[in-house]
Each structure stands twice: as structure tokens, then as C-alpha cells.
Design an enzyme around this catalytic site. Structure first.
Site, PDB file in Angstrom:
ATOM      1  N   GLY A  71      44.301  43.892  38.320  1.00  0.00           N
ATOM      2  CA  GLY A  71      44.735  44.483  37.054  1.00  0.00           C
ATOM      3  C   GLY A  71      46.149  45.051  37.081  1.00  0.00           C
ATOM      4  N   SER A  72      47.042  44.417  37.857  1.00  0.00           N
ATOM      5  CA  SER A  72      48.432  44.922  37.835  1.00  0.00           C
ATOM      6  C   SER A  72      49.063  44.670  36.464  1.00  0.00           C
ATOM      7  CB  SER A  72      49.270  44.297  38.951  1.00  0.00           C
ATOM      8  OG  SER A  72      49.472  42.931  38.724  1.00  0.00           O
ATOM      9  N   ASN A  73      48.651  43.617  35.795  1.00  0.00           N
ATOM     10  CA  ASN A  73      49.171  43.375  34.438  1.00  0.00           C
ATOM     11  C   ASN A  73      48.591  44.359  33.430  1.00  0.00           C
ATOM     12  OD1 ASN A  73      51.050  40.936  34.339  1.00  0.00           O
ATOM     13  ND2 ASN A  73      49.398  40.284  35.726  1.00  0.00           N
TER      14      ASN A  73
ATOM     15  N   MET B 146      38.915  35.906  35.126  1.00  0.00           N
ATOM     16  CA  MET B 146      38.613  34.659  35.812  1.00  0.00           C
ATOM     17  C   MET B 146      37.295  34.035  35.359  1.00  0.00           C
ATOM     18  SD  MET B 146      41.318  34.583  37.474  1.00  0.00           S
ATOM     19  CE  MET B 146      41.125  33.216  38.602  1.00  0.00           C
ATOM     20  N   ARG B 147      37.047  34.112  34.079  1.00  0.00           N
ATOM     21  CA  ARG B 147      35.833  33.469  33.584  1.00  0.00           C
ATOM     22  C   ARG B 147      36.182  32.766  32.284  1.00  0.00           C
ATOM     23  NH1 ARG B 147      30.125  33.805  34.246  1.00  0.00           N
ATOM     24  NH2 ARG B 147      29.258  33.026  32.306  1.00  0.00           N
TER      25      ARG B 147
ATOM     26  N   LEU C  55      35.643  31.513  28.669  1.00  0.00           N
ATOM     27  CA  LEU C  55      34.853  31.945  27.510  1.00  0.00           C
ATOM     28  C   LEU C  55      34.470  30.702  26.708  1.00  0.00           C
ATOM     29  CD1 LEU C  55      37.141  34.965  26.691  1.00  0.00           C
ATOM     30  CD2 LEU C  55      34.758  35.136  27.439  1.00  0.00           C
TER      31      LEU C  55
ATOM     32  N   ASN D  27      46.098  34.569  26.562  1.00  0.00           N
ATOM     33  CA  ASN D  27      45.916  34.540  28.015  1.00  0.00           C
ATOM     34  C   ASN D  27      47.268  34.524  28.717  1.00  0.00           C
ATOM     35  OD1 ASN D  27      44.543  34.124  30.549  1.00  0.00           O
ATOM     36  ND2 ASN D  27      45.108  31.964  30.443  1.00  0.00           N
TER      37      ASN D  27
ATOM     38  N   HIS E 156      49.074  33.211  32.022  1.00  0.00           N
ATOM     39  CA  HIS E 156      48.822  32.194  33.055  1.00  0.00           C
ATOM     40  C   HIS E 156      50.021  32.089  34.004  1.00  0.00           C
ATOM     41  CE1 HIS E 156      46.967  28.702  34.838  1.00  0.00           C
ATOM     42  NE2 HIS E 156      48.140  28.102  34.789  1.00  0.00           N
TER      43      HIS E 156
ATOM     44  N   LEU F  39      41.119  24.422  28.931  1.00  0.00           N
ATOM     45  CA  LEU F  39      41.535  25.280  30.046  1.00  0.00           C
ATOM     46  C   LEU F  39      43.066  25.410  30.013  1.00  0.00           C
ATOM     47  CD1 LEU F  39      40.784  26.789  32.704  1.00  0.00           C
ATOM     48  CD2 LEU F  39      41.132  24.622  33.885  1.00  0.00           C
TER      49      LEU F  39
HETATM   50  C1  GRF Z   1      48.137  37.002  37.096  1.00  0.00           C
HETATM   51  O1  GRF Z   1      49.020  36.302  37.934  1.00  0.00           O
HETATM   52  C2  GRF Z   1      47.789  36.215  35.862  1.00  0.00           C
HETATM   53  O2  GRF Z   1      48.791  35.312  35.476  1.00  0.00           O
HETATM   54  C3  GRF Z   1      46.577  35.415  36.307  1.00  0.00           C
HETATM   55  O3  GRF Z   1      45.879  36.276  37.164  1.00  0.00           O
HETATM   56  C4  GRF Z   1      46.788  37.191  37.773  1.00  0.00           C
HETATM   57  C5  GRF Z   1      46.210  38.561  37.551  1.00  0.00           C
HETATM   58  O4  GRF Z   1      46.874  39.541  38.294  1.00  0.00           O
HETATM   59  N1  GRF Z   1      45.824  34.949  35.174  1.00  0.00           N
HETATM   60  P1  GRF Z   1      46.526  41.084  38.065  1.00  0.00           P
HETATM   61  O5  GRF Z   1      45.020  41.235  38.181  1.00  0.00           O
HETATM   62  O6  GRF Z   1      47.009  41.456  36.688  1.00  0.00           O
HETATM   63  O7  GRF Z   1      47.245  41.802  39.155  1.00  0.00           O
END
Ligand code: GRF
Length: 204
Positions: free
Chosen positions: A14-16, A92-93, A95, A109, A111, A146
Site C-alpha cells: 500500500g505505498s500508493n 491483486m484480484r 473483479l 487501476n 498498472h 485484464l
Molecule cells: C504498484 O506497482 C502498482 O502499479 C501495482 O501493484 C503495486 C502496488 O504497490 N498494481 P503498493 O502496494 O502500492 O506499494
């Protein structure tokens, strides 16, 4: 100010999500995070949410093997909160069709590749294997495929000779942490309008 409300879906670190949380703390940020959802009860992103007093919702996919059942339980639970947009940030699932239809044009999303190159997993490995000159990240509207939905925005960087998996991962994260909050702000202020056939920029 009535802020635009995000529901952020995460499966891991969840760094984003953290980048969105940090941005949302600025008083002039046009969005707020209303809810964090995870299919993984151990996701560190859930902890990031609770440390910031953001409500969380967890539905362990291990106990909901049937995709339709998982999606409909999730939809039911989501009815209890009020949000404008779902952000898949390391979720990572996949929908299912019905879920996507229900939230049509309301799911985006993040990516880690320059789509349409490299949908799916292992994007950094593919960039290295193919000796690509550029790599990056894309935010797109989620459709039934996808990583196939309309591209909303992207950010890229040059791949250097010395780059390896770890450096590509770090550089991708660095640009993602700017790209995602920026796109969310543009959507929140209606400078980007989401629509399946067109992504309208500045309403044009
Ligand atoms: C990111 O690189 C995003 O593009 C991908 O999964 C990663 C998630 O990273 N879908 P974080 O959990 O936000 O650190």
C-alpha cells in the site's frame, strides 16, 4: 468544501495508498479517502489506513473462492459507504463482469507498465528481458479485460544500462506515487471526466 470520495482497494504494502493519504492531508486537496478495502487481512495497507483513521473493510478471498460470491458480498458491503470512485492500487484480484458493470466508469487501476505493453504480472522482468528503452506506469479505466481499459494517464522513465529488477521497481514506485494522486486530483476537480468511450480532458 465537499471533497471527492475515494475507495482504495489494496492487497499488500500500500505505498500508493500512502501517497494518496499524504496528498489528501493537504487542505486544498480535492479528494479524501473514504474507505480502504482489502482481500488480504494481512495487507500492510490496512494498517496504513487505520493509522490514519480511515475506515477499512476486509473480505478474505480464501474464504470466498467463488468469484461471483466474493464480488456480490463485496458490493453489498460497499453499499454501506458512500464514495465516488474506486482506485485499485496494488489490488491483486480480478473483479468480475457484474461488479465492473455495476461500477461502470467508476473503477480505475494503477498498472506498473506502459500499457498496452505488458498487461498482467512480471512487468519489470519483461522490460529487462526485452531490453526496453523506457518503462513506466499507467492509470486506466477498468473494464472486463485484464489491464485493457481506456488509458487515463501515464508516466515514464528511461531504462539505464545498469538498471535491474530492484531499481526498476523503485523507479516505478517513485513515479507512481506522483502519478496516482495527480490523476485522482484531476478526476476530483472534473478536469478529467471518465467515460468508457472517451476520457475527456478538461471537459473537451
Ligand atoms: C504498484 O506497482 C502498482 O502499479 C501495482 O501493484 C503495486 C502496488 O504497490 N498494481 P503498493 O502496494 O502500492 O506499494
Amino acid at each position: 468544501m465537499n471533497k471527492f470520495k475515494l475507495a482504495v482497494f489494496v492487497s499488500g504494502n500500500g505505498s500508493n495508498l500512502q501517497a494518496l493519504i499524504d496528498t489528501s492531508k493537504s487542505p486544498d486537496c480535492p479528494f479524501k479517502i473514504e474507505l480502504v478495502f482489502s482481500n488480504n487481512p494481512d495487507a500492510y495497507g490496512l494498517l496504513r489506513a487505520s493509522q490514519n483513521n480511515i475506515p477499512t473493510l476486509t473480505l478474505d478471498h480464501k474464504y470466498n473462492n467463488d468469484r461471483q460470491e466474493f464480488d456480490s458480498t463485496l458490493s453489498k458491503n460497499l453499499e454501506q459507504s458512500n464514495f465516488d470512485l474506486i482506485i485499485l492500487a496494488g489490488f491483486m484480484r480480478i473483479l468480475g463482469k457484474e461488479f465492473i458493470k455495476r461500477y461502470e466508469n467508476r473503477v480505475i487501476n494503477l498498472h506498473p507498465s506502459l500499457l498496452p505493453k505488458y498487461p498482467g504480472l512480471n512487468t519489470h522482468e519483461k522490460v529487462l528481458k526485452n531490453k526496453d528503452k523506457f518503462h513506466g506506469a499507467t492509470v486506466h479505466l477498468v473494464d472486463e479485460g485484464l489491464d485493457t481499459g481506456k488509458i487515463i494517464g501515464f508516466s515514464k522513465f528511461k531504462v539505464e544500462k545498469y538498471d535491474n529488477y530492484d531499481s526498476l521497481l523503485a523507479k516505478t514506485h517513485e513515479i507512481e506515487h506522483k502519478l496516482l494522486p495527480k490523476i485522482c486530483s484531476l478526476i476530483a476537480t472534473k478536469k478529467i471526466i471518465l467515460n468508457k468511450n472517451n476520457i475527456l480532458i478538461n471537459g473537451k
